[in-house]
Design an enzyme around this catalytic site. Structure first.
Site, PDB file in Angstrom:
ATOM      1  N   LYS A  54       0.842  -1.202   0.000  1.00 36.07           N
ATOM      2  CA  LYS A  54       0.000   0.000   0.000  1.00 36.07           C
ATOM      3  C   LYS A  54       0.873   1.248   0.000  1.00 36.07           C
ATOM      4  CE  LYS A  54      -3.823  -2.178   2.354  1.00 36.07           C
ATOM      5  NZ  LYS A  54      -4.328  -2.611   3.644  1.00 36.07           N
ATOM      6  N   GLN A  98      -5.202  -1.560   9.436  1.00 34.73           N
ATOM      7  CA  GLN A  98      -5.094  -2.908   8.880  1.00 34.73           C
ATOM      8  C   GLN A  98      -5.744  -3.941   9.809  1.00 34.73           C
ATOM      9  OE1 GLN A  98      -3.912  -3.639   5.832  1.00 34.73           O
ATOM     10  NE2 GLN A  98      -4.155  -5.840   6.079  1.00 34.73           N
ATOM     11  N   ASP A 121     -11.603   2.562   3.612  1.00 35.50           N
ATOM     12  CA  ASP A 121     -11.970   1.144   3.550  1.00 35.50           C
ATOM     13  C   ASP A 121     -13.486   0.969   3.375  1.00 35.50           C
ATOM     14  OD1 ASP A 121     -10.011  -0.863   3.679  1.00 35.50           O
ATOM     15  OD2 ASP A 121      -9.610  -0.457   5.798  1.00 35.50           O
TER      16      ASP A 121
HETATM   17  N1  GUN Z   1      -7.126  -6.931   5.907  1.00 38.81           N
HETATM   18  C1  GUN Z   1      -7.354  -7.675   4.801  1.00 38.81           C
HETATM   19  N2  GUN Z   1      -7.971  -6.945   3.851  1.00 38.81           N
HETATM   20  C2  GUN Z   1      -8.143  -5.714   4.364  1.00 38.81           C
HETATM   21  C3  GUN Z   1      -8.711  -4.509   3.859  1.00 38.81           C
HETATM   22  O1  GUN Z   1      -9.212  -4.429   2.733  1.00 38.81           O
HETATM   23  N3  GUN Z   1      -8.679  -3.448   4.717  1.00 38.81           N
HETATM   24  C4  GUN Z   1      -8.154  -3.518   5.965  1.00 38.81           C
HETATM   25  N4  GUN Z   1      -8.194  -2.425   6.711  1.00 38.81           N
HETATM   26  N5  GUN Z   1      -7.629  -4.610   6.445  1.00 38.81           N
HETATM   27  C5  GUN Z   1      -7.611  -5.701   5.664  1.00 38.81           C
END
Ligand code: GUN
Length: 293
Positions: A54, A98, A121
């Site tokens: 990311k 996350q 998100d």
């Molecule tokens: N963990 C796995 N996929 C995601 C996601 O799309 N967003 C977040 N915040 N955590 C994750």
């Protein structure tokens, strides 16, 4: 018949280039650099890889990336304090915590602390409510990426029978909402569904997001259907090596489907691209500027 392969890697690359152009325009016209803050708690290796990717993609698109690494035993209170700080920070337009979080932290409490306008998100209840009622909120990245690929491949989805296998808050439920918004007839299937083969067999669109390796068998797929495989499962082979497989039995499904996403290289790359897009959207909305075309 062999299915055409939906190339998520290429799709994501094109989308990221488009986003980088938008960022450039925002800098020139509005002196605005979108900023994404990512909080990672603990040292889960898979989460570390996601966060690193990311960070890299955010910088590559010309945006600011802020990374906060917190100890596994950080208190819920300290994590929430950090989120509140980021909510107020004017150079941060998107906040992502996350998941999963350690067991002693209430995930919902943390997510509900994020300002909905910065919730890139799309997990905040305000945003899931807006999605369910047709409002203008933030849409979860993975389902949004799936819809973009489906629309690109099929054009109009109106009236099609769609099944979503999986009912998570992150993928299954928002995916079903998005398909409904496209006027599909939507079934949500899950581990208790009685005759999954039959439900899958009548569907023009199959989105598999259950996290069970190759649960959806190839010979269940309706001839010519479009299959979107969200699963990323690492399985051990007989020779002790590991490989990634999806939630769909790809080798058999490719013989019946009209189009299918591979694993890896299908849905996966789209998630980060949509996250960057959501950050640009959040920045524009927060500053009241029109998003560049
Ligand atoms: N963990 C796995 N996929 C995601 C996601 O799309 N967003 C977040 N915040 N955590 C994750």
């Amino acid at each position: 018949m062999t299915a055409s392969i939906i190339d998520g890697k290429m799709f994501a690359k094109n989308l990221k280039e488009e986003i980088a152009r938008k960022v450039e325009t925002l800098k020139i016209n509005h002196n605005l650099t979108p900023g994404l803050a990512v909080i990672l708690v603990g040292t889960d290796p898979a989460s570390q890889v996601y966060v690193r990717n990311k960070n890299k993609s955010t910088n590559a698109a010309g945006m600011n990336s802020f990374e906060y690494l917190m100890d596994d035993n950080v208190s819920e209170e300290d994590l929430i304090t950090k989120v509140k700080e980021l909510n107020k920070d004017p150079i941060v337009h998107g906040i992502l915590v996350q998941l999963p979080l350690p067991k002693h932290i209430n995930e919902a409490a943390v997510i509900e602390t994020i300002t909905p306008e910065k919730d890139v998100d799309g997990f905040h209840v305000i945003n899931s409510g807006l999605l369910a009622t047709g409002g203008k909120g933030m849409v979860p990245c993975t389902p949004q990426g799936c819809i973009m690929m489906l629309k690109n491949h099929l054009g109009n989805l109106s009236g099609l029978d769609a099944v979503v296998v999986g009912r998570s808050n992150i993928v299954g439920k928002p995916m079903a909402q998005l398909l409904l918004n496209e006027s599909c007839t939507v079934t949500i299937a899950h581990s208790r569904t009685k005759n999954l083969a039959e439900v899958v067999g009548r569907s023009d669109i199959v989105v598999a997001a259950v996290g069970v390796p190759e649960l959806v068998k190839g010979d269940w797929i309706k001839k010519g259907a479009t299959v979107i495989d969200v699963g990323i499962n690492r399985i051990e082979m007989e020779d002790g090596k590991t490989r990634l497989v999806g939630d769909v039995e790809f080798k058999a499904a490719v013989q019946r489907a009209g189009a299918i996403t591979p694993v890896p290289g299908g849905v996966g790359p789209m998630t980060i691209a949509v996250l960057l897009q959501n950050t640009v959207t959040a920045a524009c909305r927060l500053l009241g500027v029109n998003e560049p075309e």
